[in-house]
Enzyme design. Sequence first.
Site, short mmCIF file in Angstrom:
data_model
loop_
_atom_site.label_atom_id
_atom_site.label_comp_id
_atom_site.label_asym_id
_atom_site.label_seq_id
_atom_site.Cartn_x
_atom_site.Cartn_y
_atom_site.Cartn_z
N TRP A 23 -52.86 94.95 28.21
CA TRP A 23 -52.81 93.48 28.07
C TRP A 23 -51.43 93.01 27.65
O TRP A 23 -51.19 91.81 27.57
CB TRP A 23 -53.86 93.01 27.05
CG TRP A 23 -53.83 93.80 25.79
CD1 TRP A 23 -53.01 93.59 24.71
CD2 TRP A 23 -54.62 94.95 25.48
NE1 TRP A 23 -53.24 94.54 23.76
CE2 TRP A 23 -54.23 95.37 24.19
CE3 TRP A 23 -55.62 95.65 26.15
CZ2 TRP A 23 -54.82 96.50 23.57
CZ3 TRP A 23 -56.19 96.75 25.53
CH2 TRP A 23 -55.80 97.17 24.26
N ARG A 24 -50.50 93.93 27.38
CA ARG A 24 -49.14 93.52 26.99
C ARG A 24 -48.42 92.95 28.20
O ARG A 24 -48.44 93.55 29.27
CB ARG A 24 -48.34 94.73 26.45
CG ARG A 24 -48.69 95.12 25.05
CD ARG A 24 -47.61 94.70 24.07
NE ARG A 24 -48.12 94.54 22.72
CZ ARG A 24 -48.03 95.46 21.78
NH1 ARG A 24 -47.49 96.62 22.03
NH2 ARG A 24 -48.50 95.21 20.56
N GLU A 36 -58.12 90.30 22.66
CA GLU A 36 -58.13 90.00 21.23
C GLU A 36 -59.53 90.14 20.62
O GLU A 36 -59.67 90.56 19.49
CB GLU A 36 -57.56 88.59 20.97
CG GLU A 36 -56.07 88.48 21.18
CD GLU A 36 -55.26 89.41 20.28
OE1 GLU A 36 -55.75 89.79 19.20
OE2 GLU A 36 -54.13 89.78 20.65
N THR A 42 -61.73 97.13 16.60
CA THR A 42 -61.63 98.37 17.37
C THR A 42 -60.18 98.80 17.53
O THR A 42 -59.31 97.95 17.71
CB THR A 42 -62.26 98.12 18.78
OG1 THR A 42 -63.56 97.57 18.60
CG2 THR A 42 -62.38 99.39 19.57
N LEU A 79 -69.08 100.09 21.96
CA LEU A 79 -67.94 99.47 21.28
C LEU A 79 -68.35 98.86 19.92
O LEU A 79 -67.52 98.63 19.06
CB LEU A 79 -67.36 98.37 22.20
CG LEU A 79 -65.90 98.02 22.11
CD1 LEU A 79 -65.00 99.24 22.16
CD2 LEU A 79 -65.51 97.08 23.26
N TYR A 119 -58.03 83.97 13.28
CA TYR A 119 -57.17 85.05 13.80
C TYR A 119 -57.06 84.97 15.33
O TYR A 119 -55.97 84.96 15.89
CB TYR A 119 -57.71 86.43 13.37
CG TYR A 119 -57.04 87.54 14.14
CD1 TYR A 119 -55.80 88.01 13.75
CD2 TYR A 119 -57.61 88.05 15.31
CE1 TYR A 119 -55.14 88.98 14.49
CE2 TYR A 119 -56.96 89.01 16.06
CZ TYR A 119 -55.72 89.48 15.64
OH TYR A 119 -55.08 90.42 16.38
N ASP A 137 -53.74 89.78 10.26
CA ASP A 137 -54.77 90.82 10.31
C ASP A 137 -54.42 91.87 9.24
O ASP A 137 -53.49 91.66 8.45
CB ASP A 137 -54.88 91.42 11.72
CG ASP A 137 -53.70 92.32 12.05
OD1 ASP A 137 -52.67 92.28 11.31
OD2 ASP A 137 -53.79 93.08 13.04
#
Length: 357
Positions: A23-24, A36, A42, A79, A119, A137
């Site tokens: 996702w970068r 996010e 996780t 997850l 957040y 965070d």
Amino acid sequence: MQNADFSRNLLQWYQHHKREMPWRGELDPYKIWVSEIMLQQTRVDQATPYFQNFISLFPTVYDLADADQQQVLKAWEGLGYYSRARNLHTAAKTVVEEYNGKVPESYDEIIKLKGIGPYTAAAVTSIAFNAPNAVVDGNVIRVLCRYFGIEDDTRSSKTSRMIQEEADELIDPEHPGDFNQALMELGSEVCTPTNPDCENCPVQAGCIATKMSKTEVIPYKSPAKKKPHHIIGVGIVENEEGQVLIALRPEEAMLGGLWEFPGGKQKEDETISETVERELHEELGVEVKAYKELMSLKHAYSHFSITMHAWFCKLVNGTPSPKESQEIKWVKTEELERYPFPKANKVLTERLINDKN
Ligand code: SF4
């Protein structure tokens, strides 16, 4: 160290040290939002294959909004914290219905979506829309407490507010998304909980904890309350066709929308087979005989832990009906893997499938 120097040093370091993540560099606000939400509870390495699978199943917010909840939960299976998946699904529908499929750009709008707190709102708006909203965070808390020498208990809301204020002051208004990601990356890779690599830290020159040799005692977190432990008995009821009975958990309950083997908590002075028989009577309105234990396993949730004992049961009297669940189903063992189950029940289904083969 001035804020501008802090930011410049941090961003320069980030350009050379950031880890590759799927996702970068992503510009699609929907994909940034999904990443996010997954990363909330996780680790990156755990979230990565789930993210890739999730995006291939639901490439746009429209695909997610159109999906069946069972498909979404199946993609999230393993997850944990399943309310994240249910809320993301609900919020995707809201985005399609109320925002024409466009993720809202403003912090005040996006935070109204189900499952989005301060957040996530700050992370998505800063990364996708370049809004100067600082994320806080666990990694950011550690870096800022050490950098500013904050020794107060990080569990207290007063300390959280103080850290948020420091982060809001510090954020680079020109590059807020990169700044936020860089600060989290620094906490994860350099300013680690033990043995931080201060020698290679881009903001060492202004760091109070390292100057005072206090990196091992900052941040301070008061001890957590001990989590309760429950003993759980569940029943595997088989019928003459060799099918087993599973139940769909109530929508609003913990693990809502996932399937499970019926059962519940052991009471005092009860053997575990008695627990299974009582629970199945309450949940299904039938009499069963729990005759053999298949397995037991331990599992930890965020606020409690369990030891689960699974027993084979024979139906003695009555026809099962969903008294405490949304729905019940007789399913062939080999078909169990089509349904989303929470972790402990998943282990049980795998054992049943293996034993069958
Ligand atoms: S100098 Fe050390 S303690 Fe301070 S922010 Fe950097 S890594 Fe953390």
